[in-house]
Design a protein around this motif. Structure first.
Motif, PDB file in Angstrom:
ATOM      1  N   GLU A  15      40.292  37.671  37.187  1.00 50.98           N
ATOM      2  CA  GLU A  15      40.991  36.387  36.991  1.00 50.98           C
ATOM      3  C   GLU A  15      40.023  35.225  37.160  1.00 50.98           C
ATOM      4  N   GLY A  16      39.157  35.333  38.197  1.00 51.47           N
ATOM      5  CA  GLY A  16      38.149  34.276  38.399  1.00 51.47           C
ATOM      6  C   GLY A  16      37.193  34.193  37.221  1.00 51.47           C
ATOM      7  N   MET A  17      36.794  35.358  36.736  1.00 48.70           N
ATOM      8  CA  MET A  17      35.900  35.374  35.581  1.00 48.70           C
ATOM      9  C   MET A  17      36.594  34.814  34.349  1.00 48.70           C
ATOM     10  N   GLN A  18      37.869  35.099  34.209  1.00 52.18           N
ATOM     11  CA  GLN A  18      38.619  34.579  33.060  1.00 52.18           C
ATOM     12  C   GLN A  18      38.649  33.056  33.091  1.00 52.18           C
TER      13      GLN A  18
ATOM     14  N   GLU B 106      42.892  45.437  43.524  1.00 55.64           N
ATOM     15  CA  GLU B 106      43.294  44.041  43.748  1.00 55.64           C
ATOM     16  C   GLU B 106      42.076  43.127  43.730  1.00 55.64           C
ATOM     17  N   ASN B 107      40.988  43.578  44.371  1.00 55.42           N
ATOM     18  CA  ASN B 107      39.749  42.772  44.350  1.00 55.42           C
ATOM     19  C   ASN B 107      39.209  42.639  42.926  1.00 55.42           C
ATOM     20  N   VAL B 108      39.253  43.740  42.193  1.00 55.76           N
ATOM     21  CA  VAL B 108      38.792  43.703  40.799  1.00 55.76           C
ATOM     22  C   VAL B 108      39.670  42.758  39.991  1.00 55.76           C
ATOM     23  N   SER B 109      40.963  42.793  40.211  1.00 53.40           N
ATOM     24  CA  SER B 109      41.889  41.918  39.501  1.00 53.40           C
ATOM     25  C   SER B 109      41.595  40.457  39.816  1.00 53.40           C
ATOM     26  N   THR B 110      41.371  40.161  41.095  1.00 48.53           N
ATOM     27  CA  THR B 110      41.036  38.788  41.496  1.00 48.53           C
ATOM     28  C   THR B 110      39.728  38.346  40.847  1.00 48.53           C
TER      29      THR B 110
ATOM     30  N   GLY C 181      36.384  27.967  31.055  1.00 50.94           N
ATOM     31  CA  GLY C 181      35.607  26.735  31.262  1.00 50.94           C
ATOM     32  C   GLY C 181      34.363  26.714  30.396  1.00 50.94           C
ATOM     33  N   ILE C 182      33.680  27.843  30.338  1.00 53.42           N
ATOM     34  CA  ILE C 182      32.469  27.925  29.514  1.00 53.42           C
ATOM     35  C   ILE C 182      32.821  27.758  28.042  1.00 53.42           C
TER      36      ILE C 182
END
Length: 145
Positions: A42-45, A35-39, A50-51
């Motif tokens: 998602e944040g990285m995505q 779940e932490n990896v998924s979060t 944005g980049i």
């Protein structure tokens, strides 16, 4: 011996229960980690999106700047061409002035010989004139006496 079998089955059941308990805890731990990896993914995505948008905008601005720079460079080419033409005109004018100056100088050299001769002959004539006047004055003085 039957009881040994019951005890063995009980130990196996207890061991199996502990195994299942620890496997459940491990799986719950893996679930939390995933779940932490998924979060995080998602944040990285969202950050990558944005980049990507900023990179696209930067690329468009860079292209516009390159086009503007090319346009201004093309505009400056005409200025440099005009400056080159002006320089060539000045060189032509300098050559013409040099030719005229050389022509005047050579004419002046030719004329200076003629002027020198004229001055020499003028001095000779002036000497004759003063001698003539002096002779005439001497003759007039002799007659008056």
């Amino acid at each position: 011996m039957e009881w040994l079998m019951y005890v063995s089955v009980a130990i196996i059941a207890i061991a199996f229960a502990f195994l299942v308990f620890y496997i459940i805890q491990t799986l719950q731990s893996v679930k939390k980690t995933l779940e932490n990896v998924s979060t995080t993914v998602e944040g990285m995505q969202s950050q990558v999106d944005g980049i990507t948008k900023e990179s696209t905008q930067l690329l468009h601005k860079t292209n516009q700047l390159a086009d503007d720079l090319q346009h201004k460079s093309d505009s400056l080419n005409s200025v440099f061409d005009a400056a080159k033409d002006l320089g060539e005109s000045f060189q032509n004018m300098n050559r013409s002035v040099k030719k005229v100056s050389n022509a005047v100088s050579s004419k002046a050299d030719e004329q200076s010989e003629q002027v020198a001769n004229a001055v020499k002959w003028g001095n000779v004539v002036l000497d004759f004139w003063t001698k003539y006047k002096a002779k005439k004055a001497a003759n007039t003085t002799k007659q008056n006496l």
